[in-house]
Write an enzyme that holds these catalytic residues in place. Structure first.
Site, PDB file in Angstrom:
ATOM      1  CD  GLU A 200     -19.707 -32.993 -25.203  1.00  0.00           C
ATOM      2  OE1 GLU A 200     -18.986 -33.564 -24.366  1.00  0.00           O
ATOM      3  OE2 GLU A 200     -20.851 -32.580 -24.968  1.00  0.00           O
ATOM      4  CD  GLU A 288     -24.248 -29.386 -16.689  1.00  0.00           C
ATOM      5  OE1 GLU A 288     -23.206 -28.763 -16.419  1.00  0.00           O
ATOM      6  OE2 GLU A 288     -25.282 -28.829 -17.097  1.00  0.00           O
ATOM      7  CG  PHE A 348     -39.385 -15.693 -25.481  1.00  0.00           C
ATOM      8  CD1 PHE A 348     -40.282 -16.366 -24.675  1.00  0.00           C
ATOM      9  CD2 PHE A 348     -39.316 -16.057 -26.825  1.00  0.00           C
ATOM     10  CE1 PHE A 348     -41.076 -17.387 -25.174  1.00  0.00           C
ATOM     11  CE2 PHE A 348     -40.102 -17.078 -27.336  1.00  0.00           C
ATOM     12  CZ  PHE A 348     -40.988 -17.749 -26.513  1.00  0.00           C
TER      13      PHE A 348
END
Length: 454
Positions: A200, A288, A348
């Protein structure tokens, strides 16, 4: 109303559901793995049942173990929280077959919205704005290039069964489209056992804004404003707020009405979230639908004044919504930070160990702490390393940010690495304060990682 519900989850969301159930006079049953025997949710519940070894795949994700716990406890309903079995249609069907209420939507809605290709087709049919793209499964890398060229670069290659940022690749050229197709398919195959990929248009200057919907089994469906979740790292949300600093009233109304139309198209019942990507010109596109309670639901509760877990329980018990769309008012501003056991100074990296000291800020009208740990709790490698969700409220965005800065500064943790410093830096970042957000914010502002606040 139910007399006893089982929470098929752990950590902060299990504690969150238990608090509401207790307020409603409903007895609760916790389930726990071997490593969670001393966990806070186990301590809080009226009953607790062991369901297996530490790995989630051998405990919290095993539907048969949950069903056995339901039978042993006599629970009449199950709240799945988020993650684990919350969007598992087979689990919802198994509960129905056992005569146990699922505090969530029908299995048919979970199944329809769980597949990204199917959900986008349904959204188009319901009149929901969708991102330009090719919603059929792509056969190979050459077809991916041909379709990407037709749509126009940049494009996003996405795994149909994807989630959590996995199976997604952005391509700006034919070579990147070819390479992206292969890597997205491989990652999807290993993560979801499903290598279907579609393409997309990639929306530039994207903001991630989602609409909270609430529907009952009597045909009523409303939307409860929006949440902005654009501050993300590797597609995982870090900060959420309600409302969005970017939307105007008309865009909010259009997004809300389209979210309701989609929910009604799949006969939705319960709380759910329709996620949109919004560009710099306030054009919005369906992303979604999450057929469960979102991690960030507290910011909506803070500005709307509704307990979403209570509403889910009442709807599952067959009650009608007593709130109409006209009743929904957004009062003030709410901000949420996700506090994680990770080391922002070292890329992280996840951190494990015992919380030697854990003193959250004092809760009140303006500060809320949703957590599943206390001082002495163990952060293990088996589950998501979230320590808490810290939520603040203010009369406007500036006040909510100021309250969050104070709350973060007042959170005292020792024993593990954590992201408090990083969250504090984000709350003081001029671009964040100005509301100039996109989903690329962290990548753009911290391209070399986090080295501390200036």
């Amino acid at each position: 109303m139910f007399n006893k519900i089982l929470i098929a989850n752990r950590g902060e969301i299990a504690c969150r559901v238990i608090r509401t159930a207790r307020k409603m006079g409903i007895a609760t049953v916790a389930v726990y793995s071997e490593v969670d025997v001393d966990a806070l949710h186990v301590e809080m519940a009226d009953e607790a049942l062991a369901i297996g070894p530490a790995p989630a795949a051998e405990s919290y994700l095993v539907a048969d173990r949950i069903l056995d716990a339901i039978k042993r406890s006599g629970a009449e309903a199950v709240h799945p929280g988020y993650g684990f079995l919350s969007e598992n249609a087979e689990f919802a069907e198994a509960l129905a077959a056992a005569g146990v209420a699922f505090i969530g939507p029908p299995a048919s809605a979970i199944r329809a919205m769980g597949d990204k290709i199917t959900s986008k087709k349904l959204a188009q049919e319901a009149g929901v704005s969708t991102v330009p793209g090719h919603l059929e499964v792509i056969a190979d890398a050459d077809e991916a290039v041909r379709i990407a060229t037709d749509i126009g670069y940049p494009v996003m290659l996405k795994a149909s069964a994807g989630g959590g940022g996995k199976g997604m690749r952005i391509a700006y050229s034919d070579d990147e489209a070819r390479e992206g197709f292969v890597s997205a398919a491989n990652e999807a195959r290993s993560s979801f056992a499903d290598d279907r990929v579609f393409v997309e248009k990639f929306v530039e200057e994207p903001r991630h804004i989602e609409i909270q919907v609430l529907a009952d089994g009597h045909g009523k469906c409303i939307y409860l404003g929006e949440r902005e979740c654009s501050i993300q790292r590797r597609h995982q949300k870090v900060i959420e707020e309600a409302p969005s600093p970017f939307l105007d009233a008309e865009t909010r109304r259009q997004m809300g009405e389209q979210a309701v139309a989609l929910a009604q198209a799949v006969d939705y019942c319960s709380a759910g979230t329709v996620e949109f990507i919004v560009d710099g010109a306030r054009n919005f596109y369906f992303l979604e639908m999450n057929t469960r309670l979102q991690v960030e639901h507290p910011v909506t509760e803070m500005v709307v004044g509704l307990d979403l877990v209570e509403q889910m329980i009442r709807v599952a018990a067959g009650e009608e919504l007593t709130v109409t769309q006209d009743d929904v008012r957004l009062d003030g501003w709410a901000m949420e930070c996700r506090l994680y056991a990770e080391d922002p100074y070292r890329g992280f990296l996840p951190s494990t160990g015992r919380l030697v000291r854990c003193q959250p800020p004092t809760e009140g009208d303006r500060v809320r702490v949703d957590t599943g740990v206390v001082e002495g709790s163990e952060i293990t490698l088996f589950y998501d390393p979230m320590i808490a969700k810290l939520v603040t409220w203010g009369r406007d965005r500036g006040e909510a940010i100021a309250a969050m800065r104070e709350a973060l500064d007042g959170y005292y943790l020792r024993g593990i690495s954590h992201n408090l410093d990083f969250l504090g830096a984000l709350m003081r970042h001029p671009r964040f304060v100005d509301g100039r957000l996109t989903t690329a914010f962290i990548d753009e502002e911290y391209p070399d990682g986090f080295a501390g606040a200036p």
